[in-house]
Design an enzyme around this catalytic site. Sequence first.
Site, PDB file in Angstrom:
ATOM      1  N   SER A  90       0.853  -1.202  -0.065  1.00  0.00           N
ATOM      2  CA  SER A  90      -0.066  -0.061  -0.014  1.00  0.00           C
ATOM      3  C   SER A  90       0.964   1.214  -0.102  1.00  0.00           C
ATOM      4  O   SER A  90       1.720   1.350   0.655  1.00  0.00           O
ATOM      5  CB  SER A  90      -0.925   0.006   1.190  1.00  0.00           C
ATOM      6  N   GLY A  91       0.692   2.129  -0.926  1.00  0.00           N
ATOM      7  CA  GLY A  91       1.622   3.145  -1.059  1.00  0.00           C
ATOM      8  C   GLY A  91       1.441   4.315   0.083  1.00  0.00           C
ATOM      9  O   GLY A  91       2.389   4.724   0.837  1.00  0.00           O
ATOM     10  N   ASP A 263     -11.405   5.922   0.049  1.00  0.00           N
ATOM     11  CA  ASP A 263     -10.016   6.339   0.604  1.00  0.00           C
ATOM     12  C   ASP A 263      -9.895   7.852   0.516  1.00  0.00           C
ATOM     13  O   ASP A 263     -10.229   8.340  -0.426  1.00  0.00           O
ATOM     14  CB  ASP A 263      -8.965   5.724  -0.314  1.00  0.00           C
ATOM     15  N   GLY A 268      -1.684   5.257  -2.946  1.00  0.00           N
ATOM     16  CA  GLY A 268      -0.350   4.841  -3.823  1.00  0.00           C
ATOM     17  C   GLY A 268      -0.468   3.617  -4.659  1.00  0.00           C
ATOM     18  O   GLY A 268      -0.169   3.790  -5.919  1.00  0.00           O
TER      19      GLY A 268
END
Length: 351
Positions: A90-91, A263, A268
């Site tokens: 996950s970025g 989100d 990302g």
Amino acid sequence: MAESWKCVDLHCGGEPARIVLSGVPDLQGQTMAEKRKYFMENYDNLRKILLTEPRGYPCQNVNFLVPPTNPEADFGYIIGEQNKIYPLFSGHNTICTVTCILETGLHKITEPVTNLVLEAPGGLIEISAECKDGRVLKVKMKSMLSFVEKCNVKVQVPDIGEVCADIVFSGMWYVVVDIHQLGIDLKPENGRKLASVGERIKVAAREQHPVNHPTLDYPGPDILVFMTKPNKEDGMFVSQNTVVMSNGQLDWNNPDTFTAMLDRSPCGSGTAAVITLLHHKKVMKKGDTLRHHGILQTYMYGHILDTHELEDGSIGVLPEISGRAWMTARTEIIMEKDDPLQTGYTVSDIW
């Protein structure tokens, strides 16, 4: 006696992430992917404690710092999200984790740039952090190799109709949907509708077009990104998105379960999915950059570092993702052993 965990809370572009600095149990497994699997099967109660009420809320994520299994890595981390989702990468969680590690002194800051390597369940993530006066101003990372698995598939969605979508792996399995075909603006005031429509499309896509990673045993799709067509500004692509994440189990016979959450960040891995798809559709090429705005108009950058030919002959993309996080709290989270709601709870008024 109460059990407790030391936590640092941050957000990246609006999406909150909680970093657990201590209290994580020893995990079995020889790789970070095996540690993730063991954690999911044996310690999911920790995710529930930290993410559900009264200590968490629907859009929160948690990152558990663990010893790396690869000698090239400085730290390992396991990412936990709502609905028992544990991404391979996950970025925004990585940006928050790096910021926490550096700004709390777990790793020495060197200015103007600090380099380190994190080991995610999906593999090594090389990090370059721009730093000044003890603060992290920007985190740049080489993301996981991303690729388009299915292009222009038709998804039949009850009460919505046929939706055209693409399915892309970029650390999670994304259903990528051009929002223009649905006629909904990507604005905060449309959040409830975007979440409900997106969740139904995602679940229908998982039922009709299931996928699994070729080597990492990661099924999907498990997340969705609505995207807009990119424009070119000053030599850079610019577009907007919002990512739909699950917060429960959808039941087609019960419209009350057509819920999800957006989100808050530009996302990302979602940015990696979009630039990978744009490369596949010959809109972007190696060396191009996308400034990707989220629902709050905060943004991350997605840059196509390189491309690689995959075993099936298709082309994968090596994305570089960059963004910034801000610390919001340092806390001690306590669970009393006589608390009747030890591992937290959810109520469908907000979940």
